[in-house]
Design a protein around this motif. Structure first.
Motif, mmCIF file in Angstrom:
data_model
loop_
_atom_site.group_PDB
_atom_site.id
_atom_site.type_symbol
_atom_site.label_atom_id
_atom_site.label_comp_id
_atom_site.label_asym_id
_atom_site.label_seq_id
_atom_site.Cartn_x
_atom_site.Cartn_y
_atom_site.Cartn_z
ATOM 1 N N ALA A 302 0.809 -1.258 -0.003
ATOM 2 C CA ALA A 302 0.039 -0.008 -0.011
ATOM 3 C C ALA A 302 0.968 1.317 0.071
ATOM 4 N N ALA A 303 0.480 2.499 -0.611
ATOM 5 C CA ALA A 303 0.813 3.766 -0.223
ATOM 6 C C ALA A 303 0.496 3.958 0.989
ATOM 7 N N GLU A 304 1.290 4.764 1.840
ATOM 8 C CA GLU A 304 0.883 5.366 2.984
ATOM 9 C C GLU A 304 1.225 6.641 3.068
ATOM 10 N N LYS A 305 0.304 7.223 4.038
ATOM 11 C CA LYS A 305 0.779 8.697 4.336
ATOM 12 C C LYS A 305 0.906 8.559 5.934
ATOM 13 N N VAL A 306 1.818 9.281 6.556
ATOM 14 C CA VAL A 306 2.045 9.240 7.722
ATOM 15 C C VAL A 306 2.376 10.483 8.298
ATOM 16 N N VAL A 307 1.626 11.118 9.430
ATOM 17 C CA VAL A 307 1.567 12.418 9.861
ATOM 18 C C VAL A 307 2.322 12.176 11.320
ATOM 19 N N ILE A 308 3.348 12.765 11.557
ATOM 20 C CA ILE A 308 4.053 12.746 13.055
ATOM 21 C C ILE A 308 4.057 14.051 13.386
ATOM 22 N N LYS A 309 3.384 14.036 14.742
ATOM 23 C CA LYS A 309 3.562 15.472 15.561
ATOM 24 C C LYS A 309 4.262 15.066 16.895
ATOM 25 N N ASP A 310 5.558 15.559 17.155
ATOM 26 C CA ASP A 310 6.110 15.264 18.408
ATOM 27 C C ASP A 310 6.641 16.556 19.308
ATOM 28 N N GLY A 311 6.404 16.333 20.709
ATOM 29 C CA GLY A 311 7.086 17.334 21.699
ATOM 30 C C GLY A 311 8.268 16.820 22.128
ATOM 31 N N VAL A 312 9.280 17.454 22.050
ATOM 32 C CA VAL A 312 10.633 17.430 22.424
ATOM 33 C C VAL A 312 11.209 18.371 23.509
ATOM 34 N N MET A 313 11.969 17.708 24.336
ATOM 35 C CA MET A 313 12.662 18.590 25.320
ATOM 36 C C MET A 313 14.120 18.978 24.637
ATOM 37 N N LYS A 314 14.558 20.215 25.224
ATOM 38 C CA LYS A 314 15.928 20.424 24.943
ATOM 39 C C LYS A 314 17.006 19.324 25.398
ATOM 40 N N ASP A 315 16.773 18.657 26.443
ATOM 41 C CA ASP A 315 17.603 17.575 27.027
ATOM 42 C C ASP A 315 17.674 16.290 26.261
ATOM 43 N N GLY A 316 16.580 16.316 25.186
ATOM 44 C CA GLY A 316 16.624 15.084 24.071
ATOM 45 C C GLY A 316 15.237 14.146 24.533
ATOM 46 N N ARG A 317 14.529 14.251 25.537
ATOM 47 C CA ARG A 317 13.491 13.416 25.825
ATOM 48 C C ARG A 317 12.225 13.818 24.899
ATOM 49 N N ILE A 318 11.732 12.657 24.259
ATOM 50 C CA ILE A 318 10.536 13.269 23.419
ATOM 51 C C ILE A 318 9.336 13.000 24.567
ATOM 52 N N VAL A 319 8.458 13.752 24.746
ATOM 53 C CA VAL A 319 7.451 14.063 25.812
ATOM 54 C C VAL A 319 6.145 13.618 25.121
ATOM 55 N N ALA A 320 6.036 13.838 23.905
ATOM 56 C CA ALA A 320 4.475 13.525 23.598
ATOM 57 C C ALA A 320 4.716 13.071 21.806
ATOM 58 N N ARG A 321 4.219 12.105 21.430
ATOM 59 C CA ARG A 321 3.861 11.932 20.048
ATOM 60 C C ARG A 321 2.532 11.343 19.391
ATOM 61 N N LYS A 322 2.161 12.033 18.465
ATOM 62 C CA LYS A 322 0.965 11.873 17.933
ATOM 63 C C LYS A 322 1.096 11.432 16.383
ATOM 64 N N VAL A 323 0.552 10.108 16.167
ATOM 65 C CA VAL A 323 0.692 9.606 14.732
ATOM 66 C C VAL A 323 -0.584 9.268 14.275
ATOM 67 N N THR A 324 -0.797 9.775 12.856
ATOM 68 C CA THR A 324 -1.699 9.609 12.220
ATOM 69 C C THR A 324 -1.520 9.022 10.749
ATOM 70 N N GLY A 325 -1.950 7.671 10.706
ATOM 71 C CA GLY A 325 -1.229 6.816 9.528
ATOM 72 C C GLY A 325 -2.622 6.643 8.557
ATOM 73 N N TYR A 326 -2.509 6.698 7.351
ATOM 74 C CA TYR A 326 -3.231 6.474 6.134
ATOM 75 C C TYR A 326 -2.623 5.269 5.314
ATOM 76 N N THR A 327 -3.642 4.143 5.231
ATOM 77 C CA THR A 327 -2.884 3.200 4.491
ATOM 78 C C THR A 327 -4.122 3.232 3.154
ATOM 79 N N ASP A 328 -3.503 3.234 1.962
ATOM 80 C CA ASP A 328 -4.496 3.201 1.000
ATOM 81 C C ASP A 328 -4.762 1.750 0.436
#
Lengths: 455, 334
Positions: A302-328
Motif C-alpha cells: 500500500a501507499a501510505e501517508k504518515v503524519v507525526i507530531k512530536d513534543g521534545v525537550m532540549k535535553d533530548g526526551r520526547i514527551v509526546a508523540r501523535k501519529v496519524t497513519g493512512y493506508t491506501d
C-alpha cells in the motif's frame, strides 16, 4: 556476517548440536541444477489456459457483457462471468472474523479499479484465450473515480465500495484503530519544541521471480488437486471452499518451493476461479499471471501517508508523540484492515514516550487493491519514524544516535498499547552500530543496557 | 556541482508473528522403521529455507544429526494446519510446533530404548550422533536405528509426536488501544553512507552497516542470506521501487523489469551484517522472526544520509533523482 556472542551471553546457552550450525541447505543443489519442481512444472494432457478480461476503467457501471463473439473463437472451451461463481462476493479475512465481504471474484454490475477481473476465458491455448478475451464486449458507464486518500475521506467523494458504505474501514473503535496513552496535549504543552511532519510512500511491487499462479487437475474421485504457489495452504483452501461452496474435503492443495512470496501470494485470487473452470469443464486448468499482471494487477504494498507530531525537550526526551497513519487499500480490503491495525500496534516505534496518540486509517480508493508485503504495516511507518527522529535530533542540536539512546525502550518500560517491554535489544544494536560504523557516542550511552536495573 | 557524501542512521524493532496472535501452526513427527525422522507440516517454503530450519530444529530436539530428518510440507492431504508463511512467523510458529512434536516422539524413543537397556527412560540421553546412552555410563548404549526397529517390529510402539503452537488472539480495547500485538521483537540499527551527485540527483549507497538482533541464529549461513537480501531490498525501496511513480496519479506504472526499477549488481552497496542474539522467551531455541525487519532500517538510514549529504529532506518514497533535484532547486530559490 559476524555473530557477536559477547552481547547477551549471560542469558544464552551455546550448547546445542544442530542449532547454530551453518548446515548447507538441503534444497540448494536442486535450485542450482534446475531440478527443484515448481507448481508450473506440472503439466497435464488437455490442460486449458485461463485469461481474464479486465476493466479498462478505474470506476464504472457494467451495462452489459456480450461474450457471443468470444465463444465462437477457435479453441475457446468455456467463458465464465459473475453468475457462474457460487459465492461471488467474498473477503479473505472472513476466516478470522474480519468482514464485511466486499470483493467480487468476477465483477458484478460494477468495476472499482482499472484491471479488475470481469470475465474469465478458458481455451486450448494461451493465445486462443488471449484473443478470445479481446473479443468480449463489455459496455461500461464510466463513473467518477477517487485516487487520493484525503479526497476519498472528504464528504461527497465518490463512494468506492458499497459494501463498506464509506471510504474507510470501520473498526469496532470507529473510523480508525486508536491507541491512547497518557495525555498527549499536555505533553505538547510542556514541550520545548514541537515538530509536525508528513511522510508519503507509493505502491511497491513484490517482484518475485515466479509470478502468482496455479495448475488444477480434476481427479477421478470428484476431488480437485490444486498445485499452487500460495504462501498459505489452508487459508487458500478454506477461502476457496467458501467461494465455490464446495466442501473442503473435495479440495487438495499442493505447494512446494515457491519462487519468492514477500507477501504477494496470500490473497486467494487465482485458485478459486481456476478450480471453478476445472469443475465446469472437467479438464485441467492453469491460471498463471504474466509479469504485467504481477506488477499492475496483483496487490502491491500500500501507499501510505504518515503524519507525526512530536513534543521534545532540549535535553533530548520526547514527551509526546501523535501519529496519524493512512493506508491506501485501493478498492477492496484484502489484508489492508489488518495492516493498518498492525501499524497502530507498532507506533510510536521502539521508544519510551509518556504521552502517545495514534490513529490509523484504512482508506478505499479506485486503485489496484493493496495487500500484504514484507514489513506489512510497519516498513513505511519506520521510514517516517526514523526520518522524524533525525529531524528532531537536529532540531535540538543533538547527535542523532545519542538522541535515540535517550529515548530507547528498555525492559519493563510500558508501551503505548499497554504492554510492558520484554526482551529489548535496541540499545545493544545501537552500541554495536556505533563501533562498527565508527560513529562514536558518549561513554554513558555505551554503558547503557536494555536490562531492568538491578534485575 | 559536486559529489557530496553523507551518512545516516536508523534504529527499529519488529514484531514476530501475526499481529495480535491467533495464528496456529501444527506439526507431526514420526520415525521410519530404521530411525529416520519425518516432519509433516503444511507450511510453505518461499525459498527462504524453511524446510532446512525445521529439519535442524527437529534434529536438535530428538537428538539426531540433521541429515536423518526429512521434511514433508505444503500438502493439505498430509500436513496438519499452518496459518501460512507471512508476518515473520514461519520459524517461530512452526518451529515451536516441531519442538513439541519432536519432544513427544523423543519420549517414546527413550521409553523403547529404556526397555531394551533395562533402565529408566529418565536415565537416558542422546549423543547427537544417533545413539542413546545411559547417563554416566556411556558404554551402555543403543543406536536409534535399533530402537526404531524394536519399536516397529518388537514392541509395537509408534515413535511419533504431535505439536501445536498458538498464541491466543488479542483483541484491542476500543478506546485505549490496549492490546498485545506480539510476544517478541527483533531489533536493528543501520548506518548508511551515500554519495549524492548534486547535478544529476543520483544517489550511490557506498556502505551499509547493519546490526540485527534476532533472538538466535538457528543456521547462521541462512540468516546471512536472508539479512543480506533484506538489506538490498531496503536500499531498493529507498531509492528505486514503485508501481506508481507519480502516485496518486495512476500513470507510468512499470509492467516489466525494464520499466520497474530495481538495483542491479552494480548498484549494491558494500554490505556489512552483524548479528546479536538475545533469545526470546517463547521462540524455538530463542529464535525471533528476522525475515521482514531486515529490509526496514536501510530506508530511513539512506533518507537521513541523503539529507546529511545535500541538506534536503525527501519525505516521499522512493527518493528519486527527480525529487532530489526539485528539492535542491527549491532550496537554492530560498
Amino acid at each position: 556476517m559476524e555473530l557477536r556472542k559477547n552481547y547477551f551471553a549471560d542469558v544464552r546457552k551455546d550448547d546445542l548440536n544442530e542449532i547454530g550450525q551453518p548446515r548447507p541447505r538441503s534444497d540448494s543443489p536442486g535450485h542450482v541444477t534446475g531440478k527443484t519442481a515448481f507448481f508450473a512444472d506440472r503439466n497435464f494432457p488437455g490442460i486449458l489456459h485461463l485469461k481474464m478480461v479486465r476493466s479498462p476503467h478505474h470506476h464504472a457501471r457494467i451495462r452489459s457483457i456480450d461474450t457471443s463473439e468470444a465463444e465462437k473463437h477457435p479453441g475457446v472451451v468455456k467463458i465464465l462471468t459473475a453468475k457462474d461463481v457460487p459465492h461471488n462476493v467474498y473477503t479473505i479475512l472472513i476466516l478470522i472474523q474480519v468482514g464485511p465481504e466486499d470483493e467480487t471474484v468476477l465483477a458484478d454490475g460494477k468495476v472499482r479499479w482499472k484491471g479488475e477481473a470481469v470475465v474469465a476465458v478458458l481455451a486450448e491455448t494461451e493465445r486462443a484465450a488471449q484473443e478470445a478475451a479481446a473479443k468480449v464486449k463489455v459496455d461500461y458507464e464510466v463513473l467518477p473515480a477517487v485516487f487520493d486518500m484525503e479526497e476519498a475521506l472528504k464528504p461527497g467523494a465518490p463512494l468506492v465500495n458499497e459494501y463498506h458504505g464509506q471510504n474507510y474501514y470501520l473498526y469496532d473503535s470507529g473510523e480508525c484503530r486508536k491507541v491512547r496513552f497518557g495525555d498527549v496535549e499536555a505533553g505538547f504543552a510542556g514541550a520545548d519544541h514541537i515538530l509536525e511532519e508528513s511522510y508519503q510512500s507509493s505502491p511497491i511491487e513484490h517482484a518475485p521471480t515466479e509470478t502468482t499462479g496455479c495448475v488444477v487437475a480434476p481427479e477421478g474421485n470428484d476431488r480437485f488437486t490444486c498445485y499452487t504457489n500460495t504462501q498459505a495452504m489452508f487459508f487458500t483452501l478454506d477461502n476457496t471452499s467458501i467461494i465455490l461452496q464446495m466442501p473442503g474435503s473435495k479440495l487438495h492443495f499442493v505447494g512446494g518451493t515457491v519462487g519468492g512470496g514477500f507477501g504477494g501470494k496470500v490473497d486467494v485470487i487465482v485458485e478459486p476461479i481456476a478450480i471453478l473452470g476445472a469443475k465446469l469443464t472437467g479438464r485441467p486448468v492453469c491460471f498463471i499471471y504474466s509479469r504485467e499482471e504481477e506488477m499492475q494487477i496483483s496487490s502491491p504494498r500500500a501507499a501510505e501517508k504518515v503524519v507525526i507530531k512530536d513534543g521534545v525537550m532540549k535535553d533530548g526526551r520526547i514527551v509526546a508523540r501523535k501519529v496519524t497513519g493512512y493506508t491506501d487499500a485501493g478498492a477492496y480490503s484484502r489484508h489492508s484492515p489488518y495492516g493498518a491495525q498492525k501499524g497502530a500496534g507498532h507506533y510510536p516505534g521502539p521508544y519510551t514516550i509518556p504521552n502517545v496518540w495514534i490513529d490509523t486509517y484504512c482508506v478505499y480508493t479506485n486503485r489496484t487493491p493493496s495487500s500484504a508485503m514484507r514489513g506489512f504495516g510497519v516498513t513505511i511507518g519506520d521510514f517516517a519514524l526514523e526520518v522524524q527522529m533525525d529531524k528532531l535530533a537536529r532540531l535540538i542540536g543533538m547527535d542523532p544516535l545519542e538522541f535515540r539512546f535517550i529515548n530507547a525502550y528498555r525492559d519493563g518500560d510500558m508501551k503505548a498499547h499497554r504492554q510492558p517491554t520484554e526482551g529489548a535489544a535496541l540499545i545493544e544494536c545501537m552500541q554495536e552500530a556505533s563501533r562498527a560504523a565508527n560513529w562514536p557516542v558518549a561513554e554513558k550511552y555505551m554503558a547503557m543496557s536494555s536490562y531492568v536495573k538491578g534485575a | 556541482m559536486a559529489i557530496r557524501r553523507g551518512r545516516g542512521v536508523a534504529a527499529i524493532n519488529y514484531p514476530t508473528g501475526m499481529n495480535l496472535g491467533g495464528d496456529p501452526t501444527q506439526a507431526l513427527v514420526h520415525s521410519t522403521p530404521t530411525g529416520n525422522f519425518m516432519v509433516t507440516l503444511s507450511s510453505v517454503d518461499l525459498g527462504q529455507g524453511m524446510k532446512q530450519i525445521m529439519a535442524q530444529i527437529c534434529a536438535e530436539t530428538i537428538g539426531v544429526p540433521t541429515d536423518r530428518v526429512v521434511v514433508d510440507t505444503a500438502d493439505t492431504d498430509t500436513g496438519p494446519h499452518c496459518m501460512g508463511t507471512f508476518a515473520s512467523r514461519g520459524t517461530h510458529r512452526a518451529g515451536n510446533a516441531v519442538i513439541q512434536a519432536a519432544r513427544e516422539a523423543r519420549q517414546v524413543m527413550l521409553e523403547v530404548a529404556a526397555e531394551e537397556l533395562e533402565v529408566n527412560a529418565s536415565d537416558l540421553e542422546t549423543d547427537g550422533q544417533g545413539n542413546i546412552l545411559v547417563k554416566g555410563a556411556p558404554q551402555k548404549s543403543i543406536s536409534i536405528f535399533d530402537v526404531a526397529l524394536s519399536a516397529h517390529f518388537k514392541r509395537g510402539r509408534s515413535i511419533s509426536g504431535r505439536g501445536m503452537f498458538l498464541i491466543p488472539r488479542s483483541y484491542p480495547e476500543k478506546e485505549t488501544g490496549a492490546m498485545k500485538p506480539s510476544t517478541c521483537y527483533a531489533h536493528a540499527c543501520t548506518v548508511a553512507e551515500v554519495e549524492v551527485d548534486d547535478e544529476t540527483g543520483e544517489v550511490t549507497v557506498v556502505t551499509v552497516k547493519n546490526v540485527f538482533e534476532i533472538g538466535r541464529a538457528l543456521n547462521p549461513k541462512m540468516v546471512e542470506q536472508q539479512l543480506v537480501g533484506g538489506s538490498w531490498m531496503g536500499i531498493s525501496h529507498a531509492l528505486y521501487e514503485t508501481t506508481e511513480p507519480y502516485y496518486p496519479n495512476r500513470d507510468h506504472g512499470g509492467t516489466d523489469f525494464n520499466q520497474y526499477l530495481m538495483p542491479g549488481p552494480g548498484d549494491l552497496a558494500e554490505t556489512e551484517i552483524i548479528v546479536l542474539e538475545r533469545p526470546s522467551a517463547d521462540g524455538p531455541y530463542g529464535a525471533k522472526g528476522p525475515g521482514e525487519m531486515c529490509a526496514n532500517p536501510q530506508i530511513p538510514a539512506v533518507a537521513n544520509a541523503v539529507f546529511d549529504a545535500v541538506g534536503v529532506r525527501i519525505d516521499t518514497l522512493p527518493i528519486t533523482p527527480e525529487r532530489i533535484l526539485r528539492a535542491l532547486k527549491a532550496q537554492a530559490a530560498n
